[in-house]
Design an enzyme around this catalytic site. Structure first.
Site, short mmCIF file in Angstrom:
data_model
loop_
_atom_site.label_atom_id
_atom_site.label_comp_id
_atom_site.label_asym_id
_atom_site.label_seq_id
_atom_site.Cartn_x
_atom_site.Cartn_y
_atom_site.Cartn_z
CG ASP A 189 2.67 -6.92 0.84
OD1 ASP A 189 1.83 -7.50 0.81
OD2 ASP A 189 1.53 -5.50 1.08
CB SER B 274 -1.07 0.02 1.08
OG SER B 274 -0.15 -0.30 2.13
CE LYS C 32 -0.49 -8.69 3.65
NZ LYS C 32 -0.47 -8.16 1.88
CD GLU D 249 -7.20 -5.12 1.43
OE1 GLU D 249 -5.94 -6.00 1.16
OE2 GLU D 249 -7.61 -4.21 0.43
O1 KIV Z 1 -0.22 -3.43 1.54
C1 KIV Z 1 -1.30 -3.38 2.58
O2 KIV Z 1 -0.92 -2.68 3.62
C2 KIV Z 1 -2.00 -4.45 2.95
C3 KIV Z 1 -2.94 -4.26 4.15
C4 KIV Z 1 -3.61 -3.54 4.25
C5 KIV Z 1 -3.58 -5.66 4.05
O3 KIV Z 1 -2.38 -5.75 2.50
#
Ligand code: KIV
Length: 268
Positions: free
Chosen positions: A84, A46, A114, A183
């Site tokens: 991520d 994000s 993730k 999500e």
């Molecule tokens: O990219 C992100 O911040 C996310 C979370 C909000 C789950 O994947």
């Protein structure tokens, strides 16, 4: 002060203690979140939207993720650090994913990586886990697939999609995932998945029954200049400092007050 591990989180699920998570992308905010007592700090892709101003997470690179993860890791003493895997860094093959995850851990200080996706990602999850890399899976609205999904829309309202998400959740657990982010899925679906799994579920727009909650920091502080998603809440309202807002979020999640029905979705 004992550092939070994936084992701590599983035990919290067993004990019914809610898990708190917020995103962070730099040293100062990471340090503030850790000091306030957050359980997990997530360097989400994000950052492409809230730090870099893009319209989606797609332009984010592994180098961006490594840079921001390294900044965050310097500020965290207790919380578990999740980073991520950005778009194009893991979909091609398990060995490509392994190389990207290795950079996030070795150079970025991430403790868990993730990745988004269901069944097609199960082999990759297993490949990483077999080689000592803890994985957080991500189902429902997977922002890296925004163009395939036709926008940022709730997922799993139709029976077939709900069943697929539920099946994928099981497969990812079997493949060795330590955590699952859900999500923008209906509350009922997230509740069923959470009770089906031994690993903790972390919801964002997935209702109050998940084992934990995550929000994007800029959304919950009300500083993102574009409209925030319905499932977020501005915790700066009524707080006299950023730390107070973060503590209010932690308290609201731990006591089950957040998310409220107005931050959640139903099946119909
Ligand atoms: O990219 C992100 O911040 C996310 C979370 C909000 C789950 O994947």
């Amino acid at each position: 002060m004992k550092p939070v591990t994936t084992f701590t989180l599983r035990e919290m699920k067993r004990q019914g203690e809610k898990i708190t998570c917020l995103t962070a992308y730099d040293y100062s905010f990471a340090s503030l979140l850790d000091h306030a007592g957050i359980d997990m700090v997530m360097i989400g892709d994000s950052l492409g939207m809230v730090m870099q101003g893009h319209d989606s997470t797609l332009p984010v690179s592994v180098a961006d993720m490594v840079y921001h993860s390294r900044c965050v890791a310097r500020g965290v003493r207790r919380a578990l650090i999740i980073a991520d895997m950005p778009f194009m860094s893991y979909q091609q093959s398990p060995s490509h994913a392994f190389a990207s995850a290795g950079r996030l851990m070795q150079k970025g200080g991430a403790q868990v990586v993730k990745l988004e996706g269901g069944e097609p990602m199960a082999e990759t999850v297993q490949f990483l886990v077999d080689r000592g890399i803890p994985v957080c899976a991500h189902l429902g609205l997977t922002p890296q697939s925004v163009h395939q999904l036709g926008g940022y829309r709730v997922q799993g309202r139709e029976t077939t999609t709900a069943e697929r998400i539920q099946r994928d959740a099981k497969l990812l657990q079997q493949a060795g995932a330590s955590l699952l982010v859900l999500e923008a899925v209906p509350t009922e679906l997230a509740k069923a998945i959470t009770s089906d799994l031994e690993i903790p579920t972390i919801g964002i727009g997935a209702g109050p029954n998940c084992d934990g909650q995550v929000l994007v920091l800029q959304d919950m502080l009300g500083v993102y200049p574009r409209p925030s998603p319905k499932f977020s809440r501005n915790f700066m309202e009524g707080a006299n400092s950023i730390e107070a807002a973060v503590r209010a979020y932690i308290e609201a999640v731990k006591t089950g007050k957040f998310p409220a029905p107005e931050h959640s979705f139903s099946s119909s």
